[in-house]
Design an enzyme around this catalytic site. Structure first.
Site: not given
Ligand code: AP5
Ligand code: MG
Length: 206
Positions: A14, A86, A120, A150, A161
């Protein structure tokens, strides 16, 4: 003007795709995860609260998260939400705040997500995302910033997660399918291929 959501499990790409969509379509990128991490770094009351949940791989409570997004999109006529909604409660709240044009659901097999996340690295300065496999031993971002691992990318937290995604976020696929908003994208392809598919779908939105 477009209002879109990026949906998908942790590690689906994402954040990686959001950076490219922002560049191509100029959509403001709102990542609830980034907002929480900025608050954790600045040690604000929100950051102190959010850390208690994020560290355990759990979701920050809905009422807190919904108010953050309500504030963030208040004056925007286009946006890209990354990591929100989410839960069903968040999706229902969003319906009362704003209309969205499309929900881009990035699908990747869960077996691949653990490797993506534990490898990552994120730039502490510009937030660019890398995987150790792409870095070839290098330890700095193209912008010169420091690359960090992270805290919630430890294997045991990633497992939690992924389980939280299955239980609380996956049901949103059905929620948005029923509303005719879902666009399915195969995220298990090279980054540029995934982006080309998303861009083609977004260009078809009126
Ligand atoms: P990346 O692009 O970083 O993936 P992502 O989908 O953004 O993954 P996140 O871990 O950021 O998602 P998340 O939803 O768990 O975290 P968030 O920060 O929202 O890519 C991942 C890896 O894959 C990288 O190394 C990249 O290089 C590689 N990659 C990407 N595309 C690729 C491809 N095509 N091929 C190969 N490799 C690839 O949330 C974190 C925390 O915050 C949550 O756990 C929760 O506690 C809290 N939080 C956030 N939003 C909410 C909400 N709405 N409600 C409640 N709690 C929340
Ligand atoms: Mg992300």
């Amino acid at each position: 003007m477009k209002k879109i959501i990026l949906l998908g499990p942790p590690g689906a790409g994402k954040g990686t795709q959001a950076a490219k969509i922002k560049e191509e379509f100029g959509l403001p990128h709102i990542s609830t995860g980034d907002i929480f991490r900025a608050n954790i770094k600045a040690r604000t009351p929100l950051g102190i609260l959010a850390l208690r949940y994020i560290d355990k791989g759990r979701l920050v409570p809905d009422e807190v998260t919904i108010e953050i997004v309500r504030d963030a999109i208040r004056n925007l006529d286009s946006f890209m939400l990354d990591g929100f909604p989410r839960t069903l409660a968040q999706a229902e709240a969003l319906e009362s705040i704003s209309d969205v044009d499309a929900v881009v659901n990035i699908h990747v097999d869960s077996a691949k997500l653990m490797k993506r996340l534990t490898g990552r690295r994120v730039c502490a300065s510009c937030k660019a995302t890398y995987h150790v496999d792409m870095l070839d031993g290098g330890d700095a971002c193209e912008c010169g910033g420091e690359l960090i691992h992270r805290d919630d990318d430890k294997p045991e937290t990633v497992e939690k997660r992924l389980a939280v995604y299955e239980a609380q976020t996956r049901p949103l696929i059905e929620f948005y399918t029923a509303r005719g908003k879902l666009i399915n994208i195969d995220g298990d392809a090279p980054v540029e291929r995934v982006f080309a598919d998303i861009a083609a779908a977004l260009r078809q939105l009126s």
